[in-house]
Motif scaffolding. Structure first.
Motif, PDB file in Angstrom:
ATOM      1  N   TYR A  25      11.237   9.725  38.320  1.00 19.65           N
ATOM      2  CA  TYR A  25      10.645   8.426  37.877  1.00 19.65           C
ATOM      3  C   TYR A  25      10.018   6.914  38.723  1.00 19.65           C
ATOM      4  N   VAL A  32      15.247  17.930  43.884  1.00 22.31           N
ATOM      5  CA  VAL A  32      15.699  19.431  43.663  1.00 22.31           C
ATOM      6  C   VAL A  32      14.329  19.964  42.582  1.00 22.31           C
ATOM      7  N   ASP A  38      14.817  21.440  34.778  1.00 23.67           N
ATOM      8  CA  ASP A  38      14.403  22.446  33.517  1.00 23.67           C
ATOM      9  C   ASP A  38      15.380  23.198  32.898  1.00 23.67           C
ATOM     10  N   SER A  83       6.820  12.914  25.244  1.00 20.66           N
ATOM     11  CA  SER A  83       6.607  14.047  26.599  1.00 20.66           C
ATOM     12  C   SER A  83       6.679  15.379  25.691  1.00 20.66           C
ATOM     13  N   ARG A 145       3.795   5.889  31.254  1.00 20.46           N
ATOM     14  CA  ARG A 145       4.818   5.818  30.154  1.00 20.46           C
ATOM     15  C   ARG A 145       5.951   5.068  30.304  1.00 20.46           C
ATOM     16  N   GLU A 182      -4.090  11.847  32.251  1.00 16.52           N
ATOM     17  CA  GLU A 182      -3.061  12.045  33.047  1.00 16.52           C
ATOM     18  C   GLU A 182      -4.160  11.370  34.528  1.00 16.52           C
TER      19      GLU A 182
HETATM   20  N1  LIG Z   1      12.634  17.419  40.033  1.00 19.28           N
HETATM   21  C1  LIG Z   1      12.921  16.298  38.753  1.00 19.28           C
HETATM   22  O1  LIG Z   1      14.058  15.824  39.817  1.00 19.28           O
HETATM   23  C2  LIG Z   1      11.852  16.398  37.489  1.00 19.28           C
HETATM   24  C3  LIG Z   1      12.972  15.233  37.681  1.00 19.28           C
HETATM   25  C4  LIG Z   1      12.812  14.974  36.198  1.00 19.28           C
HETATM   26  C5  LIG Z   1      11.192  15.490  35.474  1.00 19.28           C
HETATM   27  N2  LIG Z   1      10.972  16.697  36.716  1.00 19.28           N
HETATM   28  C6  LIG Z   1       9.600  17.383  35.557  1.00 19.28           C
HETATM   29  O2  LIG Z   1       9.277  16.929  34.541  1.00 19.28           O
HETATM   30  C7  LIG Z   1       9.214  17.227  33.919  1.00 19.28           C
HETATM   31  C8  LIG Z   1       9.674  16.597  32.500  1.00 19.28           C
HETATM   32  O3  LIG Z   1       9.049  15.486  32.452  1.00 19.28           O
HETATM   33  P1  LIG Z   1       7.806  14.853  30.764  1.00 19.28           P
HETATM   34  O4  LIG Z   1       9.100  14.772  30.481  1.00 19.28           O
HETATM   35  O5  LIG Z   1       6.976  14.144  31.970  1.00 19.28           O
HETATM   36  O6  LIG Z   1       7.409  16.414  30.644  1.00 19.28           O
HETATM   37  P2  LIG Z   1       6.273  17.253  31.083  1.00 19.28           P
HETATM   38  O7  LIG Z   1       5.050  16.657  32.282  1.00 19.28           O
HETATM   39  O8  LIG Z   1       6.898  18.450  30.603  1.00 19.28           O
HETATM   40  O9  LIG Z   1       5.597  17.177  30.529  1.00 19.28           O
HETATM   41  C9  LIG Z   1       4.669  15.686  29.370  1.00 19.28           C
HETATM   42  C10 LIG Z   1       3.368  15.260  30.079  1.00 19.28           C
HETATM   43  O10 LIG Z   1       2.861  16.346  30.594  1.00 19.28           O
HETATM   44  C11 LIG Z   1       1.578  15.268  30.728  1.00 19.28           C
HETATM   45  N3  LIG Z   1       0.560  16.277  30.783  1.00 19.28           N
HETATM   46  C12 LIG Z   1      -0.299  17.262  31.342  1.00 19.28           C
HETATM   47  N4  LIG Z   1      -1.410  17.472  30.447  1.00 19.28           N
HETATM   48  C13 LIG Z   1      -1.020  17.250  29.477  1.00 19.28           C
HETATM   49  C14 LIG Z   1      -2.512  17.645  28.243  1.00 19.28           C
HETATM   50  N5  LIG Z   1      -3.689  18.562  28.655  1.00 19.28           N
HETATM   51  N6  LIG Z   1      -1.692  17.074  26.479  1.00 19.28           N
HETATM   52  C15 LIG Z   1      -0.791  16.413  27.033  1.00 19.28           C
HETATM   53  N7  LIG Z   1       0.045  15.604  28.164  1.00 19.28           N
HETATM   54  C16 LIG Z   1      -0.220  16.690  28.645  1.00 19.28           C
HETATM   55  C17 LIG Z   1       1.654  14.264  30.269  1.00 19.28           C
HETATM   56  O11 LIG Z   1       1.851  13.499  30.760  1.00 19.28           O
HETATM   57  C18 LIG Z   1       2.886  14.172  29.255  1.00 19.28           C
HETATM   58  O12 LIG Z   1       3.788  12.958  29.501  1.00 19.28           O
HETATM   59  C19 LIG Z   1      10.020  18.513  33.316  1.00 19.28           C
HETATM   60  O13 LIG Z   1      10.116  19.536  32.821  1.00 19.28           O
HETATM   61  C20 LIG Z   1      10.566  19.108  34.998  1.00 19.28           C
HETATM   62  O14 LIG Z   1       9.541  19.785  34.945  1.00 19.28           O
HETATM   63  C21 LIG Z   1      11.071  17.097  37.874  1.00 19.28           C
END
Ligand SMILES: NC(=O)c1ccc[n+]([C@@H]2O[C@H](COP(=O)([O-])OP(=O)(O)OC[C@H]3O[C@@H](n4cnc5c(N)ncnc54)[C@H](O)[C@@H]3O)[C@@H](O)[C@H]2O)c1
Ligand SMILES: [Zn+2]
Length: 796
Positions: A25, A32, A38, A83, A145, A182
């Motif tokens: 972020y 990773v 996840d 989220s 966010r 988004e």
């Molecule tokens: N690889 C890494 O190091 C790492 C680190 C942190 C997070 N992540 C990824 O990010 C995910 C977590 O991130 P998150 O908290 O943003 O959750 P998320 O991306 O799983 O889901 C929430 C987000 O989805 C988005 N979104 C897209 N389309 C949408 C729709 N139609 N309706 C509502 N929301 C929508 C919004 O931005 C919302 O904040 C993890 O599951 C992982 O996949 C990866």
């Protein structure tokens, strides 16, 4: 497991997830895959659900996203930006999905509402969330966010995104509208950007999500303007009452009528039927590579706003919606070659070299084939078209061969063959020699992974082998840590174990130099000379290890601390151990045929024998104890053959014996008749075994000048009746090191166990002994103090 160890596990996961969050972020540079993230996240959620009293209020499972970057003004969200909870549907090899998690979601919704509602399904855009505030129809503020409560003010940058209207397209705008959606970059724009970056010598972005995040959070809005960002709205956070809509679908229609982009309707569905919803998800998974933008799943939302309000929210996500994530993306490409990589522990991994292909947002040129069995099962050959998978991922893998595309007939002699391609189309076989060091590649029965048997001889494994050698439970070389060893190997200063003992201060000072370039080391307060002297002192102090620790330090595959102890206990000397034949090894407790073969294979290598000689030559002197060796005692008895079964007969061998009509009980308990032994000896393989045992005995002769001498030595040796065969438990703080007392007891033929039971003969209790002492008293087990046990050992 104790609360303490669970808490520790949870804290480690928290620490890890915090790092991933920061990378993802704040730095836009994940280390990773999302799948790996996840998995760790779910693991933590599970532990927290099972042990709610251990949950940390700061847990990442309770929070959203990452910190807002301080170079932007911060914006406090009037309605928190949350989220989504995730659902996954694993796919089996036949491509069939398991939607159990979606059914569980539907079940939760049903029990919350009392009925099955209508759902609205739309793409889960793989970008970053944005909040837009319009007052009286004019775009006033745009914010990321952030951590859900506080985001970054990116209004100036967002004003450069062409598809976001600066004015709502209506003569009758609401006083206040906050819309959420988004920001993302289309695939074509991402490719063009990376081409431009390459031309200008800039860094390539890993995937469109990263590019979008990096572009939106530019300090200079002119840069953002050049980056072709897009936006899709997916919800309304604030709106005047008079405009309120009954459903999510109608809200999207309203936003669209005002000129705000909403999800393309051919990617959306309204339905009551979970089976239909899951089918739609599967169709979208197929359509996904053709879409102009990346999506990483579908979002399923309860459509009626009133029902959404009934279901409400849990800490970080709504109960009325779920993100149904897609499995990792796949793409076809061609295999140009198959190489092997040697890992730090010697594991051999075949790797396919590919014609570059875009998958999961990046270009992939190598993919893992995991192990030889996988290559065979999938029948991957050089020249094949294969499907490659990448879970937004770090290590892409070959999923399967597209057999229709195998360009030539498999049958030799078919018309299409030219001699060159014929050679290419053979089944893949792992090389027999390690490409790094030339040692044999070996694979044990039942093991999937082949290994290079080179150990220290193999550059790929050297650091790992040395780290083990020097570790606390092995040679215990104080001051010589992982970082120093890695440098020694990188600088090519150590090739074999003995080289450690040939180090001197000038050489070690070279390491210090490397070390100091890095600000993260702790040993900085010492002067370079002192630091090097400490390492040399540590090495010097490690020169007389217990025999068992020395054997363990060699890092022989399958020889852990316990097996090393058994070897030391039964043979008493390094010289015997390095020449023991495998069948005799397999007679010892805790050593089966696999372990025996591995030990045998290790000592059969000239390189390893040379290493041992070199270690002895630089002054390593393991503490041996031939006189106490249990095997020597057995051998000393007149009819040593009849004692072999006392050592042990493995289940397998017992089977073989019973097949030959010799009762195993008879072998175990009574002296065996000559006739039975003769019968056994008839069998050729047993003759081989006997031959090797006799060879071994001959070796014992040379060791102790003659077998009679050995017998005499053992006969003279007073057996410590008080200790031999007895089981001890050590507890509390002793003035001697606990491991040391344990070693003494074991050398005298005693057993040391970790827990008190009725079978325990003595508990040795030191200072502050706790539950074990209490248990001993409860069971009526004899309790000794340290002084008493030392006296029994003749050391008092
Ligand atoms: N690889 C890494 O190091 C790492 C680190 C942190 C997070 N992540 C990824 O990010 C995910 C977590 O991130 P998150 O908290 O943003 O959750 P998320 O991306 O799983 O889901 C929430 C987000 O989805 C988005 N979104 C897209 N389309 C949408 C729709 N139609 N309706 C509502 N929301 C929508 C919004 O931005 C919302 O904040 C993890 O599951 C992982 O996949 C990866
Ligand atoms: Zn090797």
């Amino acid at each position: 497991m104790t609360d303490e160890s669970i808490q520790q596990q949870m804290d480690e996961l928290i620490h890890l997830l915090e790092r991933y969050n920061r990378e993802y972020y704040e730095l836009d540079e994940p280390s990773v895959s999302d799948a790996e993230y996840d998995q760790a996240f779910r693991h933590l959620q599970q532990l927290e659900a099972q042990h709610p009293h251990l949950m940390r209020p700061v847990s990442p499972t309770q929070r959203v996203g990452g910190k807002a970057l301080s170079q932007f003004d911060s914006v406090v969200h009037q309605v928190p930006m949350l989220s989504l909870n995730n659902a996954f549907s694993p796919v089996n090899v036949d491509g069939v999905y398991d939607h159990a998690e979606m059914l569980a979601f539907a079940e939760r919704v049903r029990s919350g509402l009392g009925h099955d509602p209508e759902y609205f399904i739309e793409p889960k855009f793989d970008g970053l969330a944005l909040s837009l505030v319009y007052e009286n129809g004019v775009l006033l503020q745009a914010a990321t966010r952030g951590d859900g409560t506080e985001g970054e003010n990116v209004t100036n940058n967002v004003k450069t995104i062409r598809c976001i209207p600066l004015h709502l397209n209506t003569p009758n705008p609401p006083a206040r509208l906050e819309v959420r959606g988004e920001v993302l970059m289309f695939k074509a724009d991402f490719d063009a950007l990376n081409e431009r970056q390459a031309a200008e010598g800039g860094k390539a972005f890993a995937n469109p999500r990263n590019a979008a995040a990096g572009s939106l959070r530019q300090l200079d809005a002119k840069v953002t303007a050049k980056r072709s960002l897009r936006f899709f709205a997916y919800s309304i956070a604030q709106l005047d009452e008079t405009y309120a809509q009954a459903t999510h679908g109608l809200e999207l229609d309203l936003l669209a009528s005002w000129g705000i982009p909403t999800p393309p309707r051919d990617c959306c569905l309204q339905s009551h039927d979970m089976a239909e919803i899951n089918r739609f998800y599967e169709q979208m998974a197929i359509k996904r590579p053709e879409l102009p933008f990346d999506i990483d799943g579908m979002v399923i939302k309860v459509n009626a706003i009133a029902e959404q309000n009934i279901l409400g929210f849990v800490s970080r996500a709504p109960r009325f919606a779920i993100a149904h994530k897609f499995p990792a993306e796949e793409a076809p490409t061609l295999v140009e070659a198959i190489d092997v990589q040697i890992g730090r522990t010697g594991a051999v991994t075949p790797v396919a070299r590919l014609v570059p292909v875009r998958v999961g947002g990046v270009t992939v040129t190598n993919a893992t084939l995991h192990n030889e069995g996988e290559v065979q099962r999938k029948d991957v050959r050089v020249g094949d078209t294969v499907m490659v998978r990448r879970a937004g991922d770090v290590i892409p893998e070959v999923v399967r061969v597209v057999f229709d595309k195998r360009p030539v007939n498999e049958n030799p002699g078919a018309d299409l063959f030219t001699p060159a391609t014929e050679a290419k189309y053979e089944r893949y076989l792992l090389p027999t020699l390690c490409p790094v060091c030339g040692s044999d590649i070996v694979k044990e029965d039942g093991e999937a992974v082949a290994r290079c048997s080179g150990g220290m001889a193999c550059q790929a494994q050297r650091a790992q082998a040395l780290i083990h050698f020097a570790s606390r439970t092995a040679m215990d070389v104080e001051g010589l840590g992982t970082r120093q060893i890695e440098q020694l190997v990188d600088l090519d200063l150590v090739h074999e174990f003995a080289d450690l003992y040939r180090l001197d201060i000038p050489t070690l000072q070279r390491l210090k130099q490397v070390d100091e370039d890095d600000t993260s080391t702790s040993s900085k307060r010492e002067t370079p000379t002192k630091w090097a002297e400490n390492i040399l002192a540590g090495l010097d102090a490690s020169k007389t290890p217990l025999l068992a620790r020395f054997i363990y330090a060699l890092g022989i595959r399958h020889v852990g601390e316990r097996t090393a102890k058994t070897l030391a206990q039964y043979f008493g000397s390094l010289d015997l151990i390095r020449r023991v034949p495998a069948p005799l090894l397999a007679c010892l407790p805790d050593i089966g045929e696999v372990v025996a073969a591995s030990i045998d294979q290790y000592f059969a290598q000239a390189y390893q024998q040379q290493q041992l000689d070199d270690l002895l030559a630089v002054g390593i002197a393991p503490q041996e104890n031939l006189a106490h060796a249990q095997l020597a005692q057995v051998l000393a008895s007149q009819n040593w053959l009849t004692h072999l079964p006392d050592i042990r007969i493995s289940a397998k061998k017992a089977e073989a014996l019973s097949a030959e009509a010799i009762s195993v009980e008879a072998l175990m308990t009574e002296p065996v008749s000559d006739a039975a032994w003769l019968l056994w000896r008839e069998q050729e393989r047993h003759q081989q075994l006997l031959a090797r045992i006799q060879a071994f005995l001959a070796l014992c002769h040379t060791q102790t000048s003659s077998q009679t001498d050995l017998q005499a030595a053992v006969a003279d040796m007073p057996v410590n009746e008080a200790i031999a065969g007895k089981t001890f438990v050590l507890t509390g703080t002793l003035s001697n090191k606990r491991e040391e007392v344990q070693a003494w007891l074991e050398a005298a033929g005693g057993k040391v166990s970790g827990s008190v039971s009725k079978k325990t003969d003595y508990v040795v209790a030191g200072e502050a002994a706790g539950s074990k002492l209490a248990k001993a008293e409860a069971l009526g087990v004899a309790v000794l103090n340290e002084q008493q046990i030392l006296e029994m050992l003749g050391k008092g």
